[in-house]
Enzyme design. Structure first.
Site, PDB file in Angstrom:
ATOM      1  CG  PHE B 116      -2.342   0.102   0.974  1.00  0.00           C
ATOM      2  CD1 PHE B 116      -3.031  -0.998   0.477  1.00  0.00           C
ATOM      3  CD2 PHE B 116      -3.048   1.281   1.198  1.00  0.00           C
ATOM      4  CE1 PHE B 116      -4.391  -0.916   0.219  1.00  0.00           C
ATOM      5  CE2 PHE B 116      -4.415   1.364   0.944  1.00  0.00           C
ATOM      6  CZ  PHE B 116      -5.086   0.268   0.460  1.00  0.00           C
ATOM      7  CD  GLN B 243      -5.250  10.805   2.556  1.00  0.00           C
ATOM      8  OE1 GLN B 243      -5.997   9.883   2.840  1.00  0.00           O
ATOM      9  NE2 GLN B 243      -3.960  10.782   2.825  1.00  0.00           N
ATOM     10  CG  HIS B 245      -7.844   8.122  -2.303  1.00  0.00           C
ATOM     11  ND1 HIS B 245      -7.550   7.582  -3.535  1.00  0.00           N
ATOM     12  CD2 HIS B 245      -7.620   7.137  -1.405  1.00  0.00           C
ATOM     13  CE1 HIS B 245      -7.178   6.318  -3.370  1.00  0.00           C
ATOM     14  NE2 HIS B 245      -7.215   6.025  -2.087  1.00  0.00           N
ATOM     15  CG  LEU B 255     -11.680   4.888  -2.301  1.00  0.00           C
ATOM     16  CD1 LEU B 255     -10.651   5.992  -2.359  1.00  0.00           C
ATOM     17  CD2 LEU B 255     -11.819   4.362  -0.885  1.00  0.00           C
ATOM     18  CD  GLU B 258      -2.654   4.244  -1.048  1.00  0.00           C
ATOM     19  OE1 GLU B 258      -3.533   4.988  -0.565  1.00  0.00           O
ATOM     20  OE2 GLU B 258      -1.544   4.107  -0.553  1.00  0.00           O
ATOM     21  NE  ARG B 289      -4.693   6.781   0.468  1.00  0.00           N
ATOM     22  CZ  ARG B 289      -5.611   6.239   1.245  1.00  0.00           C
ATOM     23  NH1 ARG B 289      -6.267   6.995   2.112  1.00  0.00           N
ATOM     24  NH2 ARG B 289      -5.891   4.961   1.168  1.00  0.00           N
ATOM     25  CG  HIS B 376     -10.305   9.462   0.941  1.00  0.00           C
ATOM     26  ND1 HIS B 376     -11.387   8.668   0.659  1.00  0.00           N
ATOM     27  CD2 HIS B 376      -9.411   8.669   1.581  1.00  0.00           C
ATOM     28  CE1 HIS B 376     -11.150   7.441   1.096  1.00  0.00           C
ATOM     29  NE2 HIS B 376      -9.971   7.416   1.680  1.00  0.00           N
ATOM     30  NE  ARG B 418      -6.812   8.143   6.591  1.00  0.00           N
ATOM     31  CZ  ARG B 418      -6.999   7.213   5.658  1.00  0.00           C
ATOM     32  NH1 ARG B 418      -6.236   6.139   5.615  1.00  0.00           N
ATOM     33  NH2 ARG B 418      -7.939   7.360   4.750  1.00  0.00           N
TER      34      ARG B 418
END
Lengths: 233, 604
Positions: B116, B243, B245, B255, B258, B289, B376, B418
């Site tokens: 990730f 954030q 994304h 979404l 990832e 991100r 996000h 994050r």
């Protein structure tokens, strides 16, 4: 394009009986039916009431009858419905207001099949092992989002909401066929009840209705087979 | 008006709320109140995985997870809390497994893990398999499993109750400084106000991404928790950090995990180039991100979007995955070359394939997916310490009886950005500790007196929607807010743009006072609830923008064109924003906790 959306309306504080209202609005093919309902609510009639949250088919809030079929409004596009759309509440549950129904009988059935993992053996320090094949055995039924599209497409449920219905059986299946779980026998006993699995007449309504494409009828068949043979393979 | 009494009240029934409810109810009389039926909560939409250094198949350590998270946070995360979270992540995953969570498995039967963004082997710098997953519906399985356990353990729920106010004791009358007395909620089915008298309250209400035009967030993500506590004079921490994304479905913002890139997917611009090589030479498409979202934005701005449009491609076609895996020399754990088939991709990412087919008419196995960054996750929120205890000032003084956990909270473990998978770690770990601490507090505390008219402030907020002149439309206001916030408070910001956003948001707040709802009924008056939610979004948009304007540097999710560099001398500190009784927002700051990792330049 212009679309016409005919919506079931009922306000218990004002209306003696339910009716339909028709709204015209501009839309594009990729609009979701949920987008249309939002636009109607925003600009034509703020009193229109429905449940929604994630808007992409995961939370299960917005199950409705769209052109006669149980669908999620957020996963049904104008491309699929065409320019004439009829939206009604799902059947078999009491309408509270407009497209909002009382989901409690549905959840009561869900809760009745022990919808939780049971294994009272001492817990290992790390994970309980499970082979990829054992995990795959119940993969399909872990997808259920409890939207009630299947159960409310099920004629026995319309007649009597005590019948467990497909969603509760799908939930039971998810645990019965989990190699780590230890309560399959108890769940099978519950499903064997008069209001349980034998009401299924294999008409595939539920499988067609499932927005998660769970093979509901297959899962029910596997549970029936386990009841007959007493085996989980 | 009905009054209930519980030792602990949990507000919100997503992952953090359910975990808190499970733990608090072991020893304290507890109820979980949620505006949604619990399984509708937004945790259910999390896809790719939950991070923990289990080392199922390759070397990994909680220290590596800690460092990656500190680096991912652009050094704004509090290192003691991050270290605690990354250590606690491991037992938390095993606990979820013992609750029956159906994680995918390795051939040996262990919990399977995938790479990730930003999660690395700290020696080689290469991606490490740390994200435990259940296909691409990990959040769904966490939410279902926790709710199932709540049923098993007879946790009390008030479903479809909208909490609208926090009751706190006036320090002048009791001498107990701002202690918690309960919450006020509206029962949606009846429209009645209910007072929940409580010794401890845990907010677990999630995020507020509906402020932005393109977002992955649910309609229900309207920041109710922080809006409520802010109106009661409590600070909000680091609200400027939100954030984006990198991979949302073009225009819709839905979404795309990832995990797609973890499984070998790559980002391609309009010229067919794998552009992440330029921006993150070591980990490429698995950078953090914030880094990838900025790269996508820059590619588009420089004319390298696809067909001149505001999107690029995310390509997970097996032939593309295999081509770039070969170029990267990517290997399986046994040393054989990494090769995938369409069937394997479908098995690992079934929901992604489904979303693209349904919403785009695109089959990701044969066509690339058009994507754009999508709002996000809130790194900021209600300030807490690492046990979920709410903080009321820059000295970290506690609010007696108040807790927060999950996205609504700012511990801070995510700092300025994050890492993927850490939201699920956060809600499980801090949900648990908030529940434990709240129950422990309740055992030693007595109920604070309720104010004479507990619902007074709640009524005042709702009455305006029934009595105003109705010259404004709530939908127009929402649309205009989302647009200006996306344009001027998005991935790249500037002083001028942010001032424009602030001016617009304040104009919208003024116009909002003229919104009147058509529905005057009591039963499921969603128009009334939605109007109140919009007020929350507007107030949080304002505090976000004010916090952002003040921060004259670029860090993590806060990227300023007029201040492009991180400025540790001036800005290695947390923002604490207060809404004062005169309506002004006041900014204070508190230091970041640095333990082992001195800030350094952040490259991937």
């Amino acid at each position: 394009m212009q679309v016409t959306i005919k919506v079931f309306r009922y306000n218990p504080e004002k209306d003696k009986k339910p009716g339909y209202k028709t709204y015209k609005l501009d839309a594009i093919e990729t609009d979701r039916v949920l987008d249309l309902l939002e636009k109607v609510k925003g600009y034509q009639d703020g009193t229109l009431s429905f449940r929604r949250s994630c808007a992409h088919g995961i939370c299960g809030s917005d199950a409705m009858r769209i052109n006669g079929f149980n669908r999620l409004a957020c996963k049904t596009l104008v491309r699929d419905t065409g320019a004439k759309i009829t939206v009604e509440p799902i059947l078999g549950l009491k309408v509270i207001k407009d497209l909002i129904v009382d989901m409690e009988p549905f959840f009561e059935n869900f809760r009745s099949v022990m919808p939780y993992f049971v294994n009272d053996e001492p817990e290992p320090a790390q994970e309980r092992y499970q082979s990829p094949a054992e995990r795959e055995r119940f993969d399909d039924t872990t997808k259920c989002i409890l939207c009630a599209c299947c159960t409310t497409s099920y004629p026995s449920f319309w007649a009597n909401d005590k019948y467990l219905g497909p969603a509760a059986i799908v939930t039971a299946h998810r645990f019965i066929f989990d190699s780590r779980d230890r309560a399959a026998a108890e769940r099978l006993k519950i499903l064997n009840d008069v209001f349980g699995i034998h009401r299924c007449h294999t008409i595939f309504n539920c499988t067609l209705a499932c927005p998660r494409e769970i093979q509901v009828t297959k899962a029910i068949g596997e549970v029936k087979m386990a009841l007959v043979t007493g085996k989980l393979d | 008006m009905k009054t209930h009494q519980f030792e602990v009240i949990v507000v919100g029934a997503g992952g953090a709320g359910l975990m808190a409810g499970l733990y608090a109810s072991k020893t304290a009389k507890t109820a979980v109140i949620s505006k949604l039926y619990p399984t509708r909560s937004h945790t259910g939409t999390a896809q790719g995985g939950i991070g923990a250094a289990l080392a199922s198949e390759e070397e990994d350590h909680p220290e590596w997870h800690t460092f990656d998270s500190v680096k991912g946070s652009d050094y704004l995360g509090d290192q003691d809390a991050i270290e605690f979270m990354c250590e606690e992540a491991i037992p938390a995953i095993y606990e979820l497994e013992h609750m029956g969570l159906p994680f995918d498995r390795t051939p040996d039967g262990k919990i399977s893990q995938r790479p990730f963004g930003g999660h690395t082997n700290n020696i080689t710098g290469k991606p490490v398999r740390r994200a435990c997953h259940a296909a691409d519906r990990t959040g769904h399985m966490i939410l279902q499993t926790l709710y199932q356990q709540c049923i098993k353990n007879n946790v009390t729920f008030y479903d479809e109750f909208q909490v609208v106010d926090l009751l706190m004791v006036n320090p002048q009358t009791t001498g107990v400084s701002g202690a918690t007395a309960g919450v006020v909620a509206i029962e949606l089915a009846s429209g009645e106000m209910h007072v929940f008298h409580a010794k401890a309250v845990i907010f677990a209400t999630g995020g507020h991404g509906r402020i932005w035009e393109i977002t992955s967030n649910a309609y229900s993500f309207t920041g109710d928790g922080p809006a409520i506590t802010m109106r009661r004079g409590l600070p909000l921490e680091d609200m400027e950090f939100f954030q984006f994304h990198p991979t949302g479905i073009y225009k819709l913002g839905i979404l795309i995990t990832e995990g797609v890139r973890g499984e070998g997917g790559i980002l391609i611009n309009g010229q067919g180039e794998r552009f992440m090589e330029k921006y993150a030479p070591t980990v490429k498409d698995l950078a953090s991100r914030d880094v990838i979202s900025r790269a996508i934005y820059l590619e588009i701005r420089e004319g390298r979007g696809v067909n001149g449009q505001n999107y690029v491609y995310l390509d997970v076609r097996p032939e593309s995955v295999n081509k770039y895996a070969a170029l990267d020399g990517r290997k399986n754990l046994d040393g054989t070359p990494f090769v995938v088939t369409g069937e394997q991709i479908l098995a690992k990412l079934p929901d992604i394939v489904d979303f693209c087919r349904v919403y785009l008419g695109v089959d990701p196995l044969t066509q690339p997916m058009p994507i754009q960054p999508t709002a996000h996750y809130a790194m900021g929120g209600i300030p807490t310490n690492m046990y979920g205890e709410a903080i009321k000032d820059e000295k970290n003084s506690l609010v007696p009886g108040l807790y927060a956990a999950g996205e609504v909270a700012c511990v801070s473990v995510h700092g300025a950005n994050r890492l993927g998978t850490n939201s699920l770690v956060d809600l499980v770990v801090f949900g648990k500790y908030a529940g434990l601490r709240a129950a422990e507090f309740a055992k030693g505390a007595s109920y604070q007196p309720l104010p004479p008219d507990p619902a007074e402030f709640a009524h005042a907020q709702f009455d305006q929607f029934l009595t105003s002149d109705g010259t404004e439309n709530a939908f127009d206001i929402a649309r205009e807010m989302k647009k200006v916030m996306f344009d001027d408070m998005g991935i790249f910001r500037s002083g001028k743009g942010m001032q424009n956003a602030l001016k617009k948001v304040r104009e919208l707040q003024a116009r909002f006072k003229h919104v009147r709802v058509a529905d005057s009924g009591k039963i499921f008056n969603m128009e009334l609830i939605n109007a109140w939610e919009l007020g929350n979004l507007l107030d949080l948009a304002e505090v976000t923008t004010v916090s952002a304007i003040a921060r004259t540097e670029s860090r993590g999710g806060h990227s300023r064109e007029d201040y492009p560099d991180r400025d540790d001398k001036k800005w290695l500190k947390h923002t604490m924003a207060y809404l004062r009784p005169n309506g002004k927002i006041d900014l204070k700051y508190k230091p970041v906790v640095i333990t082992k990792y001195e800030p350094k330049v952040r490259t991937y």
